[in-house]
Design a protein around this motif. Structure first.
Motif, PDB file in Angstrom:
ATOM      1  N   VAL A 177      -2.476 -53.748 103.902  1.00 41.33           N
ATOM      2  CA  VAL A 177      -2.774 -52.395 104.380  1.00 41.33           C
ATOM      3  C   VAL A 177      -4.273 -52.108 104.303  1.00 41.33           C
ATOM      4  N   GLU A 178      -4.926 -52.564 103.243  1.00 43.70           N
ATOM      5  CA  GLU A 178      -6.369 -52.347 103.143  1.00 43.70           C
ATOM      6  C   GLU A 178      -7.096 -52.978 104.327  1.00 43.70           C
ATOM      7  N   LYS A 179      -6.640 -54.164 104.729  1.00 45.55           N
ATOM      8  CA  LYS A 179      -7.248 -54.821 105.894  1.00 45.55           C
ATOM      9  C   LYS A 179      -6.982 -54.025 107.165  1.00 45.55           C
ATOM     10  N   GLN A 180      -5.797 -53.416 107.251  1.00 40.64           N
ATOM     11  CA  GLN A 180      -5.473 -52.645 108.448  1.00 40.64           C
ATOM     12  C   GLN A 180      -6.411 -51.463 108.646  1.00 40.64           C
ATOM     13  N   ILE A 181      -6.924 -50.910 107.558  1.00 39.80           N
ATOM     14  CA  ILE A 181      -7.808 -49.758 107.688  1.00 39.80           C
ATOM     15  C   ILE A 181      -9.009 -50.111 108.556  1.00 39.80           C
ATOM     16  N   THR A 182      -9.588 -51.291 108.316  1.00 40.94           N
ATOM     17  CA  THR A 182     -10.718 -51.748 109.129  1.00 40.94           C
ATOM     18  C   THR A 182     -10.296 -51.995 110.572  1.00 40.94           C
ATOM     19  N   ASP A 183      -9.142 -52.677 110.750  1.00 37.08           N
ATOM     20  CA  ASP A 183      -8.664 -52.984 112.100  1.00 37.08           C
ATOM     21  C   ASP A 183      -8.331 -51.714 112.881  1.00 37.08           C
ATOM     22  N   GLN A 184      -7.695 -50.757 112.215  1.00 31.41           N
ATOM     23  CA  GLN A 184      -7.317 -49.519 112.883  1.00 31.41           C
ATOM     24  C   GLN A 184      -8.554 -48.695 113.253  1.00 31.41           C
ATOM     25  N   ALA A 185      -9.553 -48.714 112.398  1.00 26.19           N
ATOM     26  CA  ALA A 185     -10.787 -47.987 112.720  1.00 26.19           C
ATOM     27  C   ALA A 185     -11.402 -48.518 114.008  1.00 26.19           C
ATOM     28  N   ARG A 186     -11.413 -49.834 114.127  1.00 23.36           N
ATOM     29  CA  ARG A 186     -11.955 -50.435 115.339  1.00 23.36           C
ATOM     30  C   ARG A 186     -11.079 -50.130 116.544  1.00 23.36           C
ATOM     31  N   ALA A 187      -9.753 -50.257 116.396  1.00 27.45           N
ATOM     32  CA  ALA A 187      -8.848 -50.053 117.525  1.00 27.45           C
ATOM     33  C   ALA A 187      -8.873 -48.618 118.030  1.00 27.45           C
ATOM     34  N   HIS A 188      -8.983 -47.647 117.099  1.00 24.37           N
ATOM     35  CA  HIS A 188      -8.942 -46.235 117.479  1.00 24.37           C
ATOM     36  C   HIS A 188     -10.333 -45.640 117.687  1.00 24.37           C
ATOM     37  N   GLY A 189     -11.365 -46.401 117.341  1.00 27.13           N
ATOM     38  CA  GLY A 189     -12.723 -45.901 117.516  1.00 27.13           C
ATOM     39  C   GLY A 189     -13.067 -44.745 116.605  1.00 27.13           C
ATOM     40  N   ILE A 190     -12.579 -44.801 115.344  1.00 29.40           N
ATOM     41  CA  ILE A 190     -12.870 -43.740 114.378  1.00 29.40           C
ATOM     42  C   ILE A 190     -13.409 -44.374 113.092  1.00 29.40           C
ATOM     43  N   PRO A 191     -14.084 -43.588 112.269  1.00 26.30           N
ATOM     44  CA  PRO A 191     -14.576 -44.126 110.992  1.00 26.30           C
ATOM     45  C   PRO A 191     -13.417 -44.521 110.072  1.00 26.30           C
ATOM     46  N   GLU A 192     -13.652 -45.500 109.206  1.00 24.02           N
ATOM     47  CA  GLU A 192     -12.612 -45.979 108.306  1.00 24.02           C
ATOM     48  C   GLU A 192     -12.049 -44.875 107.413  1.00 24.02           C
ATOM     49  N   GLU A 193     -12.907 -43.947 106.991  1.00 23.68           N
ATOM     50  CA  GLU A 193     -12.428 -42.913 106.071  1.00 23.68           C
ATOM     51  C   GLU A 193     -11.399 -41.990 106.714  1.00 23.68           C
ATOM     52  N   GLN A 194     -11.333 -41.970 108.065  1.00 29.39           N
ATOM     53  CA  GLN A 194     -10.343 -41.129 108.736  1.00 29.39           C
ATOM     54  C   GLN A 194      -9.010 -41.837 108.937  1.00 29.39           C
ATOM     55  N   VAL A 195      -8.986 -43.157 108.770  1.00 29.80           N
ATOM     56  CA  VAL A 195      -7.800 -43.924 109.132  1.00 29.80           C
ATOM     57  C   VAL A 195      -6.598 -43.542 108.276  1.00 29.80           C
ATOM     58  N   LEU A 196      -6.791 -43.409 106.969  1.00 33.22           N
ATOM     59  CA  LEU A 196      -5.658 -43.130 106.084  1.00 33.22           C
ATOM     60  C   LEU A 196      -4.978 -41.818 106.445  1.00 33.22           C
ATOM     61  N   THR A 197      -5.752 -40.758 106.601  1.00 34.89           N
ATOM     62  CA  THR A 197      -5.162 -39.441 106.855  1.00 34.89           C
ATOM     63  C   THR A 197      -4.791 -39.222 108.316  1.00 34.89           C
ATOM     64  N   ASP A 198      -5.619 -39.732 109.246  1.00 32.90           N
ATOM     65  CA  ASP A 198      -5.410 -39.429 110.664  1.00 32.90           C
ATOM     66  C   ASP A 198      -4.527 -40.448 111.381  1.00 32.90           C
ATOM     67  N   VAL A 199      -4.349 -41.635 110.802  1.00 34.39           N
ATOM     68  CA  VAL A 199      -3.548 -42.674 111.462  1.00 34.39           C
ATOM     69  C   VAL A 199      -2.392 -43.116 110.569  1.00 34.39           C
TER      70      VAL A 199
END
Length: 266
Positions: free
Chosen positions: A199-221
């Motif tokens: 899951v920690e790795k997904q935070i980086t991948d999701q940030a790139r895929a969604h075009g948002i900063p990593e700190e937003q991934v947990l709450t927004d995705v």
């Protein structure tokens, strides 16, 4: 960026697995490590399967005070023949190993798609196939498949993972129907996002895929659709696995036990 760590009471449910042999895949870390420790604490002899030899050794060394034992078994689950052989003679099978890549379908590497399906669907089939003769012969067995909320719901950019988990749900239900007359149950545990390296790795991948900063991934995705807005701990998943291996769950089979903080309630 991470939610507060919340742990259940250690080994909260009573469980006696002395004399049982359990096989746990992906046991070197995360959910698999927690499951191996929980089953060993209940007295099972655990075959800990992973390709991470160092992680398995660390697991075994840390389980010396538990009622059961943990034996490392280094294995790459893409070796399907070896996977089936490794499962022979097991009373409890926990199919946990997994991998993840977050990409749009048109950018998803076909070789990675193939590997994900091999490790997360075909290998569980071969492991179940290897374990069933012994389970049937003794009239008792427990198959627990670590599925996911993504076995019940889909998310964008996770074609291989979602396809594998949906397939695992069907495989588990088929094993439940076939195994019922032989005292064998087969169930899925369906967590949402667990506090693991995957899951920690997904935070980086999701940030790139969604075009948002990593700190937003947990709450927004990751936690956007969860009513309980925190990550699940591996020990909480292991406790659900323990429940499904216990006598109180002998009538539970073909089920999908959601540990999703209310995600699928929407």
């Amino acid at each position: 960026m991470t939610s507060p760590r919340v742990l259940p009471a250690p080994h909260a449910s009573s469980l006696d697995l002395r004399g049982r042999t359990a096989l746990v895949t992906g046991a070197a870390g995360g959910i698999g490590r927690a499951c191996a420790r929980r089953l060993a604490a209940a007295g099972a002899e655990v075959r800990a399967v992973d390709r991470d030899a160092a992680g398995l050794d660390a697991l075994a060394e840390g389980c010396g005070d538990l009622a059961g034992g943990v034996t490392p078994h280094v294995l790459d689950l893409t070796d399907l023949e070896a996977a089936e052989y490794a499962a022979a003679g097991t009373d409890i099978l926990v199919n946990n190993a997994g991998l993840q890549l977050v990409r749009p379908i048109e950018e998803f590497p076909p070789d990675v798609f193939h590997t994900v399906l091999t490790v997360m669907l075909e290998a569980p089939f071969r492991l179940i196939r290897g374990a069933l003769p012994h389970m049937y012969g003794q009239g008792w067995g427990r198959i627990v498949n670590i599925s996911s909320v993504h076995g019940l719901r889909a998310s964008a950019y996770k074609a291989a993972y979602v396809a594998a988990k949906h397939g695992l749900e069907g495989l588990s239900k088929t094993a439940a129907l076939e195994g019922a007359a032989h005292g064998v149950t087969s169930n899925c545990v369906n967590p949402s996002y667990v506090r693991t390296p995957l899951v920690e790795k997904q935070i980086t991948d999701q940030a790139r895929a969604h075009g948002i900063p990593e700190e937003q991934v947990l709450t927004d995705v990751l936690l956007r659709d969860s009513a309980v807005r925190r990550l699940i701990e591996p020990e909480e998943v292991a406790e659900a696995v323990a429940y499904l291996c216990g006598p109180q769950a002998s009538f539970v089979t073909g089920a999908s036990l959601a540990l999703d903080g209310g995600w699928t309630a929407h």
